[in-house]
Design a protein around this motif. Structure first.
Motif, mmCIF file in Angstrom:
data_model
loop_
_atom_site.group_PDB
_atom_site.id
_atom_site.type_symbol
_atom_site.label_atom_id
_atom_site.label_comp_id
_atom_site.label_asym_id
_atom_site.label_seq_id
_atom_site.Cartn_x
_atom_site.Cartn_y
_atom_site.Cartn_z
ATOM 1 N N PRO A 148 -8.042 3.527 7.295
ATOM 2 C CA PRO A 148 -7.610 2.500 6.343
ATOM 3 C C PRO A 148 -6.090 2.325 6.358
ATOM 4 C CG PRO A 148 -9.209 3.976 5.348
ATOM 5 C CD PRO A 148 -8.799 4.600 6.654
ATOM 6 N N VAL A 149 -5.646 1.200 5.834
ATOM 7 C CA VAL A 149 -4.219 0.869 5.828
ATOM 8 C C VAL A 149 -3.420 1.986 5.144
ATOM 9 C CG1 VAL A 149 -2.479 -0.739 4.956
ATOM 10 C CG2 VAL A 149 -4.651 -1.606 5.867
ATOM 11 N N THR A 162 1.498 -3.275 0.590
ATOM 12 C CA THR A 162 0.595 -2.135 0.460
ATOM 13 C C THR A 162 -0.317 -2.263 -0.752
ATOM 14 O OG1 THR A 162 2.323 -0.905 -0.739
ATOM 15 C CG2 THR A 162 2.146 -0.534 1.639
ATOM 16 N N GLU A 163 0.182 -2.896 -1.838
ATOM 17 C CA GLU A 163 -0.641 -2.997 -3.041
ATOM 18 C C GLU A 163 -1.888 -3.856 -2.814
ATOM 19 O OE1 GLU A 163 3.106 -5.589 -3.947
ATOM 20 O OE2 GLU A 163 2.637 -3.708 -2.904
ATOM 21 N N ASP A 164 -1.903 -4.645 -1.732
ATOM 22 C CA ASP A 164 -3.091 -5.431 -1.413
ATOM 23 C C ASP A 164 -4.187 -4.584 -0.778
ATOM 24 O OD1 ASP A 164 -1.898 -7.764 -2.356
ATOM 25 O OD2 ASP A 164 -1.060 -8.281 -0.397
ATOM 26 N N TRP A 166 -3.995 -0.676 -1.252
ATOM 27 C CA TRP A 166 -4.034 0.648 -1.857
ATOM 28 C C TRP A 166 -4.666 0.594 -3.238
ATOM 29 C CZ3 TRP A 166 1.349 3.177 -0.442
ATOM 30 C CH2 TRP A 166 1.425 3.301 0.945
ATOM 31 N N GLY A 167 -5.957 0.404 -3.256
ATOM 32 C CA GLY A 167 -6.717 0.371 -4.501
ATOM 33 C C GLY A 167 -8.193 0.425 -4.188
ATOM 34 N N LEU A 168 -8.989 0.786 -5.156
ATOM 35 C CA LEU A 168 -10.426 0.986 -4.943
ATOM 36 C C LEU A 168 -11.094 -0.245 -4.330
ATOM 37 C CD1 LEU A 168 -12.989 2.702 -5.330
ATOM 38 C CD2 LEU A 168 -13.182 1.734 -7.626
ATOM 39 N N MET A 169 -10.985 -1.390 -4.993
ATOM 40 C CA MET A 169 -11.649 -2.586 -4.502
ATOM 41 C C MET A 169 -10.845 -3.265 -3.390
ATOM 42 S SD MET A 169 -14.333 -2.181 -6.057
ATOM 43 C CE MET A 169 -15.125 -3.534 -5.184
ATOM 44 N N GLU A 170 -9.502 -3.165 -3.448
ATOM 45 C CA GLU A 170 -8.681 -3.714 -2.372
ATOM 46 C C GLU A 170 -9.029 -3.040 -1.042
ATOM 47 O OE1 GLU A 170 -6.352 -4.040 -6.244
ATOM 48 O OE2 GLU A 170 -7.677 -2.602 -5.257
ATOM 49 N N ASP A 171 -9.171 -1.731 -1.087
ATOM 50 C CA ASP A 171 -9.538 -0.944 0.090
ATOM 51 C C ASP A 171 -10.915 -1.350 0.613
ATOM 52 O OD1 ASP A 171 -9.364 1.783 1.712
ATOM 53 O OD2 ASP A 171 -11.275 1.834 0.642
ATOM 54 N N GLU A 400 1.841 9.467 -0.206
ATOM 55 C CA GLU A 400 2.434 8.305 -0.865
ATOM 56 C C GLU A 400 1.354 7.320 -1.280
ATOM 57 O OE1 GLU A 400 5.568 4.628 0.066
ATOM 58 O OE2 GLU A 400 5.134 6.134 1.595
ATOM 59 N N LEU A 401 0.374 7.121 -0.416
ATOM 60 C CA LEU A 401 -0.736 6.225 -0.718
ATOM 61 C C LEU A 401 -1.506 6.727 -1.932
ATOM 62 C CD1 LEU A 401 -3.271 4.811 1.871
ATOM 63 C CD2 LEU A 401 -4.045 5.818 -0.253
ATOM 64 N N ALA A 402 -1.843 8.007 -1.938
ATOM 65 C CA ALA A 402 -2.617 8.573 -3.040
ATOM 66 C C ALA A 402 -1.878 8.440 -4.367
ATOM 67 C CB ALA A 402 -2.932 10.036 -2.753
ATOM 68 N N ASN A 403 -0.573 8.623 -4.351
ATOM 69 C CA ASN A 403 0.211 8.547 -5.587
ATOM 70 C C ASN A 403 0.302 7.134 -6.140
ATOM 71 O OD1 ASN A 403 0.715 11.309 -5.519
ATOM 72 N ND2 ASN A 403 2.618 11.078 -4.356
ATOM 73 N N GLN A 404 0.139 6.134 -5.275
ATOM 74 C CA GLN A 404 0.253 4.747 -5.705
ATOM 75 C C GLN A 404 -1.104 4.045 -5.797
ATOM 76 O OE1 GLN A 404 3.298 2.471 -3.605
ATOM 77 N NE2 GLN A 404 4.376 4.350 -3.062
ATOM 78 N N TRP A 405 -2.180 4.779 -5.684
ATOM 79 C CA TRP A 405 -3.508 4.182 -5.630
ATOM 80 C C TRP A 405 -3.867 3.495 -6.950
ATOM 81 C CZ3 TRP A 405 -6.090 3.475 -1.297
ATOM 82 C CH2 TRP A 405 -7.443 3.102 -1.349
#
Length: 501
Positions: A148-149, A162-164, A166-171, A400-405
């Motif tokens: 994944p991104v 990244t915010e597009d 780094w999220g449950l449904m975005e991912d 970094e990804l996990a912290n901003q999820w």
């Protein structure tokens, strides 16, 4: 005169500054890299020749501009008469923030990293051992390993943010978009399709299966292979106040105590675990619901029974108010030996300098005792077997990804209250709309992060069609395939699952 000139100049300067910032924010879009090699392997009693395609795949926005690059390694069998009807299995790990390294190099890929099977030694330093995956399934299905991104070589490009992703449904939407793109480019729309995910990868798998039903491109899946499932986080989050977790973790504590010979003496693992299941349903759950209404005599009896199952001292359990958190269990079980046990796999043991700390302070021995081998093995394999040459490091994990999820499931601007993550209801709905979708749930008895009893609790609720769910159990932990016997068993289970639609 000065004021009349100054104001437009300020606007002009501001305009150019904004334009420059936007230009700097947009990441360059280099040509997509692709590395193609050809190989041969013995799987399922057959000689399988196959092509490995390690490549970047660009996801595009509505304007047709590339905004993200998904790195994937696809293994496709050569000489197939009708590739459109050959199964394809999409594979990813979890995190969020993990690349597909563990399932790629630990279970399903052509080459595997081998670490101490009995969790009795650290992986140490290089060199590490790689070997051909003789139990592989390339005779049955093509495999596509997805990063994944923000993981592996996958990243945002151009105007992507990244915010597009780094999220449950975005991912889930980005993975679904990649799967449709890969299937279209490879003419595989009528191929049987499977997803294999691990840990958060199972959370993702349920969300992706649900997402694939929409967007005017309904793609029905044939099966989900869920390794160390984590669909409803109420059962896999060991924190005070979460009454579900006290119940779902107890049988795993009992199994782990049995493994370390602290409980269940003279009984088989399966018998002891079943005894704990029965106790949890019939005695422990009602007692927790009573709370302070529980009479002192019953509380004492319950503490003694919990000590019987967990191997901990009765006074400690009473001080814990009959509610032992997993990090404390990790420190307490082998306290007499000065050791902390693993979270991902309770078989592992770590020698810590602070023996009175409440929680393990070195990290998880089930992770740090194997991670170096997997990281080195994956990088060696990509460079030498797949001839990959990239200008940036492969991120096996991205903190970094996990912290901003972003866990929010509701659209921005709508009301939403934080709740435990739960994609189990999505899976239940998908199974009822797709009556061919079946599920394999693989759980390790000694997994202290995604407990096996939580899998049973989750899949017996949430509208899931249990007649199409198969449970499989292993005498190891979260990555049960690190244990040689369980690697072989899980490989056989997956083979049977795909072979019998």
């Amino acid at each position: 005169m000065f004021r009349k000139i100054f104001i437009p100049l300020c606007l002009l300067v501001g305009f150019y500054a904004t334009a420059q910032e936007e230009q700097e924010a947009a990441k360059p879009i280099p040509p997509a890299q692709s590395f193609v090699t050809r190989h041969q392997i013995q799987n399922g009693g057959q000689t399988v020749t196959f092509t490995a395609t390690a490549a970047e795949h660009y996801l595009k926005n509505e304007e047709g501009e590339a905004v993200a690059s998904i790195w994937a390694v696809a293994y496709t069998r050569n000489g197939v008469t009708n590739p459109a009807t050959r199964p394809v299995t999409f594979v990813f790990n979890g995190g969020p923030g993990s690349a597909s390294v563990l399932l790629h190099m630990g279970l399903l890929g052509p080459q595997l990293v081998k670490v101490p099977s009995d969790a009795d030694a650290d992986d140490g330093a290089a060199p590490y051992r790689l070997q051909t995956n003789q139990e592989g399934i390339l005779d049955l299905t093509d495999l596509v390993f997805i990063d994944p991104v923000g993981t592996g070589y996958s990243w945002v490009v151009g105007k992507g943010k990244t915010e597009d992703y780094w999220g449950l449904m975005e991912d889930a939407r980005s993975i679904a978009a990649f799967m449709r793109q890969w299937v279209t480019e490879n003419n595989r729309w009528i191929s049987p399709k499977y997803i294999a995910g691990e840990s958060f990868g199972t959370t993702r798998a349920a969300a992706v299966a649900n997402t694939l039903e929409g967007d005017g491109q309904d793609m029905a899946l044939n099966g989900l292979i869920l390794i160390s499932q984590a669909l409803d986080y109420a059962g896999s989050t060991s924190v005070h106040g979460n009454i579900t977790s006290y119940l779902t973790y107890l049988p795993s504590m009992a199994a782990t105590a049995w493994y370390h010979k602290k409980a269940g003496k003279g009984k088989t693992l399966e018998a002891f675990v079943q005894e704990c299941r029965d106790f949890t349903y019939s005695t422990y759950a009602p007692a927790l619901l009573k709370g302070n209404l529980l009479p002192p005599a019953e509380k004492q009896a319950l503490a003694e029974k919990l000590a019987y199952f967990t191997g901990l001292d009765t006074p400690y359990i009473l001080k814990s108010d009959l509610r032992v958190l997993i990090p404390r269990f990790q420190k307490q079980l082998l306290q007499d030996q000065g050791l902390a046990i693993g979270r991902l796999d309770g078989r592992f043991k770590g020698d810590e300098s602070d023996d009175v700390a409440e929680n393990p302070h070195l990290g998880d021995p089930a992770s740090y005792q194997i991670s170096s081998a997997y990281t080195a093995g994956l990088n060696h394999y990509l460079a030498n077997s797949l001839q990959v040459r990239m200008d940036r490091p492969y991120l096996t994990d991205n903190g970094e990804l996990a912290n901003q999820w972003r866990w929010r499931t509701a659209p921005e601007g709508t009301y939403w209250e934080p709740m435990p993550v739960n994609t189990a209801r999505m899976l239940g709905d998908t199974m009822r709309r797709n009556t061919d979708l079946k599920v394999l749930v693989a759980s390790g008895y000694y997994d202290l992060i995604c407990p096996f009893f939580d899998a049973e609790y989750t899949f017996n609720r949430n509208g899931i069609v249990t007649e199409r769910v198969h449970f499989s159990y292993f005498e190891a932990g979260h990555m049960m395939y690190t244990h040689e016997t369980d690697y072989q068993k899980l490989s056989r289970d997956i083979r049977e699952f795909i072979s019998n639609p």
